[in-house]
Design a protein around this motif. Sequence first.
Motif, PDB file in Angstrom:
ATOM      1  N   LEU A  52      15.811 -13.585   4.605  1.00 52.16           N
ATOM      2  CA  LEU A  52      14.991 -14.771   4.385  1.00 52.16           C
ATOM      3  C   LEU A  52      13.748 -14.747   5.276  1.00 52.16           C
ATOM      4  N   ALA A  53      13.920 -14.410   6.539  1.00 54.56           N
ATOM      5  CA  ALA A  53      12.776 -14.320   7.457  1.00 54.56           C
ATOM      6  C   ALA A  53      11.790 -13.250   6.997  1.00 54.56           C
ATOM      7  N   LYS A  54      12.317 -12.127   6.540  1.00 56.57           N
ATOM      8  CA  LYS A  54      11.454 -11.055   6.037  1.00 56.57           C
ATOM      9  C   LYS A  54      10.690 -11.509   4.799  1.00 56.57           C
ATOM     10  N   ARG A  55      11.362 -12.193   3.890  1.00 53.69           N
ATOM     11  CA  ARG A  55      10.697 -12.692   2.669  1.00 53.69           C
ATOM     12  C   ARG A  55       9.609 -13.718   3.009  1.00 53.69           C
ATOM     13  N   ARG A  56       9.884 -14.577   3.985  1.00 53.61           N
ATOM     14  CA  ARG A  56       8.875 -15.556   4.406  1.00 53.61           C
ATOM     15  C   ARG A  56       7.648 -14.855   4.977  1.00 53.61           C
ATOM     16  N   GLN A  57       7.875 -13.808   5.769  1.00 54.05           N
ATOM     17  CA  GLN A  57       6.750 -13.053   6.314  1.00 54.05           C
ATOM     18  C   GLN A  57       5.960 -12.382   5.201  1.00 54.05           C
ATOM     19  N   SER A 102       0.088 -20.828   7.337  1.00 54.58           N
ATOM     20  CA  SER A 102       1.194 -20.449   6.446  1.00 54.58           C
ATOM     21  C   SER A 102       2.261 -21.539   6.456  1.00 54.58           C
ATOM     22  N   ASN A 103       3.187 -21.421   5.529  1.00 50.59           N
ATOM     23  CA  ASN A 103       4.313 -22.363   5.488  1.00 50.59           C
ATOM     24  C   ASN A 103       5.139 -22.302   6.770  1.00 50.59           C
ATOM     25  N   GLY A 104       5.179 -21.140   7.391  1.00 46.95           N
ATOM     26  CA  GLY A 104       5.913 -20.987   8.638  1.00 46.95           C
ATOM     27  C   GLY A 104       5.363 -21.869   9.748  1.00 46.95           C
ATOM     28  N   PHE A 105       4.062 -22.129   9.719  1.00 47.13           N
ATOM     29  CA  PHE A 105       3.445 -23.008  10.707  1.00 47.13           C
ATOM     30  C   PHE A 105       3.993 -24.422  10.556  1.00 47.13           C
ATOM     31  N   LYS A 113       0.231 -28.991   6.343  1.00 51.55           N
ATOM     32  CA  LYS A 113      -0.963 -28.142   6.243  1.00 51.55           C
ATOM     33  C   LYS A 113      -2.255 -28.959   6.267  1.00 51.55           C
ATOM     34  N   THR A 114      -2.292 -30.043   5.517  1.00 47.68           N
ATOM     35  CA  THR A 114      -3.525 -30.828   5.463  1.00 47.68           C
ATOM     36  C   THR A 114      -3.812 -31.575   6.765  1.00 47.68           C
ATOM     37  N   GLU A 115      -2.764 -31.845   7.546  1.00 50.26           N
ATOM     38  CA  GLU A 115      -2.943 -32.536   8.826  1.00 50.26           C
ATOM     39  C   GLU A 115      -3.712 -31.701   9.837  1.00 50.26           C
ATOM     40  N   VAL A 116      -3.584 -30.383   9.733  1.00 55.86           N
ATOM     41  CA  VAL A 116      -4.181 -29.527  10.754  1.00 55.86           C
ATOM     42  C   VAL A 116      -5.507 -28.902  10.345  1.00 55.86           C
ATOM     43  N   LEU A 117      -5.832 -28.974   9.063  1.00 49.39           N
ATOM     44  CA  LEU A 117      -7.110 -28.397   8.627  1.00 49.39           C
ATOM     45  C   LEU A 117      -8.272 -29.053   9.357  1.00 49.39           C
ATOM     46  N   GLN A 118      -9.181 -28.219   9.812  1.00 47.20           N
ATOM     47  CA  GLN A 118     -10.368 -28.620  10.574  1.00 47.20           C
ATOM     48  C   GLN A 118     -10.043 -29.174  11.962  1.00 47.20           C
ATOM     49  N   GLN A 119      -8.794 -29.034  12.381  1.00 49.53           N
ATOM     50  CA  GLN A 119      -8.406 -29.394  13.748  1.00 49.53           C
ATOM     51  C   GLN A 119      -8.439 -28.132  14.598  1.00 49.53           C
ATOM     52  N   SER A 120      -8.540 -28.306  15.897  1.00 46.97           N
ATOM     53  CA  SER A 120      -8.466 -27.182  16.817  1.00 46.97           C
ATOM     54  C   SER A 120      -6.996 -26.906  17.137  1.00 46.97           C
ATOM     55  N   PRO A 121      -6.618 -25.636  17.283  1.00 45.41           N
ATOM     56  CA  PRO A 121      -5.251 -25.334  17.703  1.00 45.41           C
ATOM     57  C   PRO A 121      -4.911 -25.957  19.062  1.00 45.41           C
ATOM     58  N   LYS A 122      -5.916 -26.394  19.786  1.00 45.84           N
ATOM     59  CA  LYS A 122      -5.687 -27.071  21.065  1.00 45.84           C
ATOM     60  C   LYS A 122      -4.863 -28.340  20.876  1.00 45.84           C
ATOM     61  N   MET A 123      -4.814 -28.858  19.645  1.00 48.91           N
ATOM     62  CA  MET A 123      -4.023 -30.057  19.373  1.00 48.91           C
ATOM     63  C   MET A 123      -2.540 -29.827  19.647  1.00 48.91           C
ATOM     64  N   LEU A 124      -2.124 -28.551  19.684  1.00 54.85           N
ATOM     65  CA  LEU A 124      -0.739 -28.208  19.949  1.00 54.85           C
ATOM     66  C   LEU A 124      -0.431 -28.134  21.443  1.00 54.85           C
TER      67      LEU A 124
END
Length: 189
Positions: A52-57, A102-105, A113-124
Amino acid sequence: MKYKMNHMLALDLFMLENEDAAVALETTTEEAYYHMPLLSWDMHYFNYHELLAKRRQEAAICAFKELQKTYEWTNDWESIFKEQSFDALVVTNTDEKIVWVSNGFVDMTGYGKTEVLQQSPKMLQGVATTAESKQIIRKNITQKTPFSTVVLNYKKDNTPYYCELKIYPLMVENVTHFLALESAVSGPF
């Protein structure tokens, strides 16, 4: 009972209705043979999760390659993804804004996905994210060089997790974006 319960699966215990069946299972070769397929569920379970992990990748790489066609990055994808393990892929532009995940994120962080678009990864990042790890990221992004580091990030529900980042500049003629291969890891490094 003469058998050792720690060698039995919960499913095995459920199926055994009395002590006589348990004794027969321990002493009769034929009965023991029929017992073995139930043990194979453990192996199947672990193998299933690896597959499953391989298929997701593979699905994330395929989705990324479709994105690559849009931007026409010239990077050697075979070398970037060769023997790499990751939970999530993130693409940012040179302004450090997320343009694709990706879906893994979503699974790893809890953000849509839409929540993070145009956001900086610094939000994490959060209060316990070290200045040193922020500096390593900033320095390498500024220099537009591939790098790897571990950073303490926070999920949407504010749960901290360590994230290994492998970041690669994406190029056309110059660097236009960055690709991050992200993996949740345990403990500080």
